[in-house]
Design an enzyme around this catalytic site. Structure first.
Site, PDB file in Angstrom:
ATOM      1  N   ASN A  48     -11.785 128.024 112.676  1.00  0.00           N
ATOM      2  CA  ASN A  48     -10.557 128.593 112.392  1.00  0.00           C
ATOM      3  C   ASN A  48      -9.698 128.367 113.977  1.00  0.00           C
ATOM      4  O   ASN A  48      -9.697 129.222 114.635  1.00  0.00           O
ATOM      5  CB  ASN A  48     -10.543 129.892 111.919  1.00  0.00           C
ATOM      6  CG  ASN A  48     -10.922 129.707 110.581  1.00  0.00           C
ATOM      7  OD1 ASN A  48     -10.418 129.466 109.712  1.00  0.00           O
ATOM      8  ND2 ASN A  48     -12.143 130.186 110.326  1.00  0.00           N
ATOM      9  N   GLU A  49      -9.147 127.428 113.922  1.00  0.00           N
ATOM     10  CA  GLU A  49      -8.416 126.879 115.477  1.00  0.00           C
ATOM     11  C   GLU A  49      -6.915 127.848 115.577  1.00  0.00           C
ATOM     12  O   GLU A  49      -6.529 128.340 114.378  1.00  0.00           O
ATOM     13  CB  GLU A  49      -8.205 125.417 115.448  1.00  0.00           C
ATOM     14  CG  GLU A  49      -9.479 124.662 115.670  1.00  0.00           C
ATOM     15  CD  GLU A  49     -10.225 124.887 116.882  1.00  0.00           C
ATOM     16  OE1 GLU A  49     -10.133 125.619 117.500  1.00  0.00           O
ATOM     17  OE2 GLU A  49     -11.094 123.969 117.146  1.00  0.00           O
ATOM     18  N   PRO A  50      -6.675 127.821 116.749  1.00  0.00           N
ATOM     19  CA  PRO A  50      -5.228 128.525 116.909  1.00  0.00           C
ATOM     20  C   PRO A  50      -4.158 127.981 115.641  1.00  0.00           C
ATOM     21  O   PRO A  50      -4.105 126.592 115.503  1.00  0.00           O
ATOM     22  CB  PRO A  50      -4.666 128.099 118.209  1.00  0.00           C
ATOM     23  CG  PRO A  50      -6.078 127.661 118.868  1.00  0.00           C
ATOM     24  CD  PRO A  50      -7.096 127.443 118.114  1.00  0.00           C
ATOM     25  N   SER A  86      -4.486 129.277 112.430  1.00  0.00           N
ATOM     26  CA  SER A  86      -4.993 129.685 111.251  1.00  0.00           C
ATOM     27  C   SER A  86      -4.343 131.073 110.898  1.00  0.00           C
ATOM     28  O   SER A  86      -4.260 132.016 111.579  1.00  0.00           O
ATOM     29  CB  SER A  86      -6.443 129.774 111.633  1.00  0.00           C
ATOM     30  OG  SER A  86      -7.239 128.708 111.671  1.00  0.00           O
TER      31      SER A  86
END
Ligand code: F6R
Length: 644
Positions: free
Chosen positions: A176-178, A180
Site C-alpha cells: 500500500n504505497e503513498p 492508498s
C-alpha cells in the site's frame, strides 16, 4: 541510547488498552525497542507460537497474515526452529500473504511465493491447501476477481487473527504505497519508485523490477485482531519516526496503524534512533539521568538548535530546551568548557599516536611509536572510501599498515566490465579459459548466477583495483591481504550466515600480525548487510582471541563513510585532512574503477562513493567548526570499540 527503554531477551508484548500506548506525548503507536533484531524476532515468534497453541487447545484454526522481505526472516527462522525442536505444529494455521509482484511466476526466485516456501512453508507442517499468496500470474479481468476472491477467503477463514508487517521506506505496509486509502481492499497497485529502487539489487537492476503488485488493502490489514510491525536498522529510522509520531496521512500509509487498537511496533535501536524519546530524550523527560555521552549528545544538539558554538551557550539556552537538569550541580560556563575540551581532545593528526608527546588527552597512545595496524575493509574499497585520509597518514607516519579485504566484492562488478577484461586477456593469450568466460558472459540472462570462473575474474578485477589504491598510498603488496570470506561467496545478493570458517580466517590474520590497532567498518546501513556480517566476524574473532597477551595492547577503531556517518557526539577520534589530503583520498577512491560512474548497487544515494565520502568528511569538519573548533577542510571520524 539509554538502556532503560531497550529490551533484551524475553519480553511480553501483549495488548495494552487504546490510549495507553503512548510512552511520550509524541508517540501514537505502541512500540518496543530491542538491542538487536534477533532478540526482537524471538519475542515476536513466541507470540505467534503462543497464539497458534492457544487456538489449537480450543480446537480452532489460527489465521495468520504474513509478510515477506528482509524484516520477518528471523521470525520465520525461529518458528521453523520451534517446529523442529519444540514440536510446534502449524496444522491448524491458515495463512494469507500480504502481496505478490505482478506479473510474477511462482518459481521465479524473486517471487514472494518462492520466498515464503524457502523461508517457512517448506520446513513446517502447514497444510498446503491452507496457504494463500496473491497470484502474480493472473491477467486482465481475472485480476479483479482474484482480488475479490482473496478478500472472501480471508472472511471465510474467520478473519486475520494476527498480521505480521514490515515497513517500506515509502511508509508502505504490504504494497500500500503513498496515496492508498484507508478503506482500500486487496487490489492491484503501481509500485512507488523508491520501493523499486530498494528492490533493484535483488532483481539485478531497476529495469527488471516489476512495476505493479497485488496487495491486501489497508482495510484488510486493519481488520486483523492483532498487528505486529517489524522495523530493523537505521535505514528505517526516518519512516518509523514519521509513522509513530507524524499525523495520519495517506502519504505515509503506515500511519493508519495509529488507529488500530492492538498494534505494536517491534524495533531495534537503529530503527528507533529517530524517535524523539531516543534522539532528544531531554525533550520528553526533564528528570533524565545524565551521563557524559548523553550530555555530549544534548549539547551538540543544542548548538545546532540555537546556531551557537559550545562556549556561547547560556543558562537560558539550556533551560529553554529541556536541559535544565544539567545545570543543577554545575554552572553552564563550566559545563561548556568541559564539553569544549572533550571535543577538542578527539582531534588528532596522529591517528597512530604522536611520538614523544604527552598522550593524556590524546585519542591514541604515543607508544609504541611505530604500531602494527590492520585495516579491515568489508569490500575492496571501503578502506579508502571511509578512512583514506587516515590510512594515508598511518603509512606516512611510519606505521606497519596491513589492509585486509574481507570479501572479494565480485558481485558488484558489472558484466560489461568483466567482458572488457576477458577480451583483453584473450587478446594477450587466446586461451580456452578466456573464451569460455567471454561466451558465458555473452550468454548470460538477467537472473542467471555467474559461473565460478566469471566470479573469479570479477574478484580479480577488484584485487587489481585495490592494489592500485594501496600502491598509491605507498603500501607494500605483501601487506595487502584478500580474505575472501566464504559467507560472501554465494554468487548471489543473498549471502550465507557467518560460519566458523569465516571467523577462523580473521583470527589467523590477527594472530599472524599481532596488531596494536585494528580499524573496521562500523557502517551498518549498507543495503546488503555485508558490513554488518564483516563486523560480526571481527567481534567473534576478538572474542576468540581474548587471552592472547598482545590483544591487551590492541585498540579497535570503527569507521563509517560509505553509507552513513557517526554523529558528532559519538566521535572519539577525528582525523583532519588538508585540501591536498582530500585530493589524495579522492584519487585513491578513483582507483576502484569498476565502482565508478554509477555502480551496480548504488542504494538510494545517486552520488558516487568519492562524492559521498568527501561530502561526509567536509560535513564532519563543518560541524566541528560550528561547535567552536578550528576550521578544517575535512575530517574522518572514529569510535573506539571496547572488547575487553
Ligand atoms: C512484504 C511487504 C513489504 C515489506 C517492506 C519492507 O510482503 O509487503 O511491505 O514488508 O517493503 O521490506 P524489508 O523487510 O525487506 O525491509
Amino acid at each position: 541510547m539509554e538502556t532503560a527503554t531497550v529490551k533484551k531477551g524475553k519480553v511480553d508484548i501483549s495488548y495494552k488498552p487504546a490510549g495507553r500506548f503512548e510512552e511520550t506525548r509524541f508517540e501514537k503507536i505502541h512500540n518496543i525497542i530491542f538491542e538487536n533484531s534477533a532478540d526482537g524476532s524471538a519475542v515476536v515468534a513466541k507470540e505467534i507460537a503462543d497464539l497458534i497453541k492457544e487456538k489449537q487447545a480450543k480446537g480452532k484454526t489460527c489465521v495468520l497474515g504474513l509478510a515477506t522481505g528482509s524484516s520477518p526472516i528471523r521470525v520465520y527462522r525461529e518458528l521453523v526452529r520451534m517446529h523442529n525442536e519444540e514440536g510446534l505444529s502449524f496444522s491448524n494455521v491458515i495463512s494469507f500473504n500480504l502481496d505478490e509482484y505482478l506479473p510474477m511466476e511462482k518459481d521465479n526466485r524473486q517471487s514472494y511465493h518462492y520466498f515464503m516456501h524457502e523461508h517457512l512453508f517448506n520446513h513446517i507442517d502447514i497444510d498446503p491447501n491452507n496457504v494463500h499468496i496473491p497470484n502474480g500470474t493472473v491477467t486482465g479481468d481475472a485480476i479483479i476477481e482474484h482480488c475479490l476472491d482473496y478478500e472472501r477467503k480471508i472472511k471465510e477463514a474467520g478473519g486475520l487473527d494476527f498480521q505480521l508487517l514490515g515497513i517500506g521506506r515509502t511508509g508502505h505496509i504490504g504494497f500500500n504505497e503513498p496515496g492508498s486509502h484507508h478503506n482500500s481492499a486487496t487490489r492491484v497497485i503501481t509500485l512507488d519508485h523508491i520501493t523499486r529502487v530498494d528492490a533493484a539489487p535483488a532483481f539485478l537492476g531497476i529495469d527488471n523490477v516489476p512495476r505493479r503488485a497485488i496487495t491486501m488493502g489497508i482495510a484488510t490489514v486493519m481488520s486483523a485482531k492483532r498487528i505486529v510491525l517489524l522495523g530493523w536498522g537505521p535505514n528505517k529510522a526516518d519512516i518509523i519516526k514519521k509513522t509513530i509520531e507524524g499525523e495520519i496521512s495517506s502519504q505515509v500509509p503506515a500511519t493508519y496503524l495509529q488507529e488500530h487498537t492492538n498494534c505494536t511496533f517491534v524495533l531495534d535501536t537503529g530503527a528507533a534512533s529517530e524517535l524523539t524519546r531516543h534522539k532528544t530524550p531531554w525533550l520528553v523527560d526533564e528528570s533524565l539521568t545524565w551521563n557524559e555521552q548523553l550530555t555530549a549528545k544534548a549539547i551538540v544538539w543544542l548548538c545546532r538548535q540555537t546556531g551557537k558554538s559550545i562556549l556561547s551557550l547560556t543558562d537560558k539556552d539550556y533551560n529553554d530546551n529541556g536541559m535544565s537538569g544539567l545545570l543543577t550541580s554545575q554552572e553552564s560556563y563550566d559545563l561548556n568548557i568541559k564539553m569544549f575540551n572533550r571535543l577538542q581532545h578527539t582531534i588528532t593528526g596522529w591517528p597512530g599516536g604522536k611520538p614523544n608527546a604527552d598522550d593524556t588527552n590524546r585519542p591514541e597512545r604515543a607508544l609504541p611509536e611505530s604500531k602494527r595496524v590492520i585495516i579491515f575493509s568489508p569490500h575492496p574499497d571501503d578502506d579508502v572510501i571511509s578512512m583514506g585520509g587516515t590510512f594515508d597518514r598511518l603509512v606516512q607516519q611510519g606505521h606497519e599498515v596491513h589492509v585486509a579485504y574481507q570479501t572479494s566484492g565480485n558481485i558488484a562488478v558489472s558484466d560489461t566490465e568483466a567482458l572488457k577484461f576477458a577480451e583483453i586477456a584473450k587478446s594477450i593469450n587466446p586461451s580456452e579459459e578466456a573464451q569460455t568466460i567471454i561466451d558465458s558472459i555473452k550468454a548470460k540472462k538477467e537472473a542467471d548466477f555467474d559461473p565460478l570462473e566469471v566470479r573469479k575474474l570479477k574478484g580479480n578485477i577488484r584485487r587489481g583495483e585495490s592494489f592500485a589504491a594501496t600502491r598509491y598510498f605507498g603500501l607494500d603488496d605483501a601487506n595487502v591481504h584478500f580474505l575472501d570470506l566464504p559467507f560472501y561467496e554465494t554468487g548471489a545478493i543473498k549471502k550465507n550466515d557467518l560460519s566458523d570458517a569465516d571467523v577462523q580466517i580473521m583470527v589467523d590474520l590477527i594472530k599472524s600480525i599481532k596488531p596494536h590497532q585494528i580499524y573496521a567498518a562500523g557502517d551498518l546501513a549498507d543495503p546488503h548487510g555485508t558490513h554488518k556480517t564483516c563486523l560480526d566476524a571481527l567481534f567473534a574473532a576478538l572474542e576468540e582471541l581474548k587471552g592472547e597477551s598482545y590483544m591487551d595492547d590492541c585498540w579497535v577503531w570503527l569507521y563509517r563513510g560509505a553509507w552513513h556517518e557517526w554523529d558528532t557526539h559519538e566521535i572519539e577520534m577525528a582525523v583532519p585532512m588538508s585540501p591536498d589530503q582530500v585530493l589524495r583520498k579522492r584519487l585513491a577512491i578513483f582507483c576502484h574503477q569498476s565502482q565508478k560512474d554509477g555502480v551496480m548497487f548504488q542504494g538510494d544515494d545517486s552520488r558516487e562513493f568519492w562524492m559521498r565520502a568527501e561530502e561526509r568528511n567536509k560535513d564532519t569538519a563543518r560541524k566541528y567548526n560550528q561547535l567552536g573548533m578550528a576550521e578544517y577542510e575535512a575530517m574522518e571520524g572514529f569510535v573506539r570499540y571496547n572488547f575487553k
